[in-house]
Enzyme design. Structure first.
Site, PDB file in Angstrom:
ATOM      1  N   ASP A  64      -7.754   8.351  -6.738  1.00 54.32           N
ATOM      2  CA  ASP A  64      -7.770   7.811  -5.374  1.00 54.32           C
ATOM      3  C   ASP A  64      -6.858   8.596  -4.435  1.00 54.32           C
ATOM      4  OD1 ASP A  64      -5.473   6.930  -6.710  1.00 54.32           O
ATOM      5  OD2 ASP A  64      -6.072   4.837  -6.712  1.00 54.32           O
ATOM      6  N   ASN A 130      -1.974  -7.328  -9.733  1.00 51.71           N
ATOM      7  CA  ASN A 130      -3.134  -8.223  -9.597  1.00 51.71           C
ATOM      8  C   ASN A 130      -4.322  -7.757 -10.440  1.00 51.71           C
ATOM      9  OD1 ASN A 130      -4.038  -5.990  -8.219  1.00 51.71           O
ATOM     10  ND2 ASN A 130      -4.248  -6.990  -6.231  1.00 51.71           N
ATOM     11  N   HIS A 132      -5.583  -4.672 -10.444  1.00 52.09           N
ATOM     12  CA  HIS A 132      -6.427  -3.608  -9.896  1.00 52.09           C
ATOM     13  C   HIS A 132      -6.337  -2.335 -10.732  1.00 52.09           C
ATOM     14  CE1 HIS A 132      -2.928  -2.234  -7.096  1.00 52.09           C
ATOM     15  NE2 HIS A 132      -3.093  -1.292  -7.980  1.00 52.09           N
ATOM     16  N   GLU A 137      -9.601  -3.606  -5.938  1.00 55.92           N
ATOM     17  CA  GLU A 137      -8.870  -4.864  -5.867  1.00 55.92           C
ATOM     18  C   GLU A 137      -9.728  -5.989  -6.465  1.00 55.92           C
ATOM     19  OE1 GLU A 137      -5.871  -4.838  -5.065  1.00 55.92           O
ATOM     20  OE2 GLU A 137      -5.476  -3.275  -3.601  1.00 55.92           O
TER      21      GLU A 137
HETATM   22  C1  F6R Z   1      -2.808   5.110  -8.781  1.00 52.83           C
HETATM   23  C2  F6R Z   1      -3.648   3.933  -8.888  1.00 52.83           C
HETATM   24  C3  F6R Z   1      -3.116   2.548  -9.025  1.00 52.83           C
HETATM   25  C4  F6R Z   1      -1.854   2.444  -9.868  1.00 52.83           C
HETATM   26  C5  F6R Z   1      -1.361   0.983  -9.894  1.00 52.83           C
HETATM   27  C6  F6R Z   1      -0.052   0.851 -10.631  1.00 52.83           C
HETATM   28  O1  F6R Z   1      -3.581   6.285  -8.654  1.00 52.83           O
HETATM   29  O2  F6R Z   1      -4.813   4.102  -8.813  1.00 52.83           O
HETATM   30  O3  F6R Z   1      -4.113   1.719  -9.554  1.00 52.83           O
HETATM   31  O4  F6R Z   1      -2.108   2.881 -11.165  1.00 52.83           O
HETATM   32  O5  F6R Z   1      -1.202   0.511  -8.583  1.00 52.83           O
HETATM   33  O6  F6R Z   1       0.947   1.484  -9.882  1.00 52.83           O
HETATM   34  P1  F6R Z   1       2.421   1.696 -10.468  1.00 52.83           P
HETATM   35  O7  F6R Z   1       2.273   2.652 -11.590  1.00 52.83           O
HETATM   36  O8  F6R Z   1       3.194   2.288  -9.309  1.00 52.83           O
HETATM   37  O9  F6R Z   1       2.897   0.358 -10.897  1.00 52.83           O
END
Ligand code: F6R
Length: 232
Positions: A64, A130, A132, A137
């Site tokens: 992303d 959550n 995701h 989401e």
């Molecule tokens: C990052 C991504 C997100 C993260 C998730 C966890 O490219 O796609 O899904 O993997 O938000 O983020 P952290 O590792 O910062 O807790």
């Protein structure tokens, strides 16, 4: 269910194991790696930078990218990947969605076509509080392909720590969809810290629901979950 859960209480050992999984994949001929950003990946990329692994014949596709901040912004995922991995460990080709595209929906379609033209060997994933994955989401259809998303306030708040204030956190992103992610031959999910407990417990329970995107992994034949949470 084809999810293999591994609990590693020592984070250093957990990340060594993640390097080991990637190294084995490389030895087995993997050349296409789906990469992720976020705090969870920082210790992994540090270990990869310090390893002798060679990705110079490989290509990468990132999950992303934010919409509306320039590529060279300190918090763009382009910059994150450059600093955390690509400068020290060059890949033959690296790909991220272009969050600066004039038509971001067209860009999402271009990225999805690119993904479909590849054979994604391994996809690295973190998970949001959550549930995701990528920026998919809760309530995102499991059939979703790469698309533009409006970020929820909880995700923007969680990411505000990287910006000067919440107002600076982008409101949109381009993300691989859930079906794009599930096309990978192997998925390596890393979940560290109490905040991820609810998401990982849902995965262990195995109740597949679009309300918790990470549970879509229950439909995949080859998933490894590395966690420091005592969930099994
Ligand atoms: C990052 C991504 C997100 C993260 C998730 C966890 O490219 O796609 O899904 O993997 O938000 O983020 P952290 O590792 O910062 O807790």
């Amino acid at each position: 269910m084809a999810i293999k859960f591994e609990v590693w209480q020592n984070p250093d050992e957990l990340y060594n194991r993640a390097v080991d999984v990637i190294s084995t994949q490389l030895q087995d001929g993997a050349t296409t790696f789906g990469l992720a950003t976020g705090g969870t990946m920082i210790p992994l990329y540090k270990k990869l930078r310090n390893s002798s692994l060679d990705f110079s014949h490989c290509q990468s596709v990132n999950l992303d990218e934010y919409v509306g901040i320039p590529q060279d912004h300190s918090e763009s995922y382009y910059t994150f990947m450059k600093n955390q991995l690509f400068e020290a460990k060059p890949f033959q080709t690296t790909n991220l969605p272009n969050g600066e595209a004039t038509d971001v929906h067209e860009e999402a379609n271009r990225y999805e076509s690119l993904l479909k033209s590849l054979n994604l060997d391994v996809q690295l994933l973190g998970v949001g509080e959550n549930g995701h994955i990528g920026f998919n989401e809760p309530s995102t259809p499991f059939a979703s392909e790469t698309h533009v998303v409006e970020l929820t306030s909880s995700t923007r708040e969680a990411n505000a720590r990287f910006f000067n204030s919440i107002d600076e956190v982008p409101k949109e992103a381009i993300t691989m969809g859930i079906s794009s992610i599930l096309r990978a031959n192997c998925i390596l999910l890393i979940a560290v810290g109490e905040k991820k407990r609810a998401a990982i417990e849902a995965l262990v329970k195995g109740e597949v629901t679009e309300d918790i995107p990470v549970t879509s992994l229950c439909n995949h034949p080859n998933v490894i979950v590395l966690t420091d949470l005592n969930v099994i």
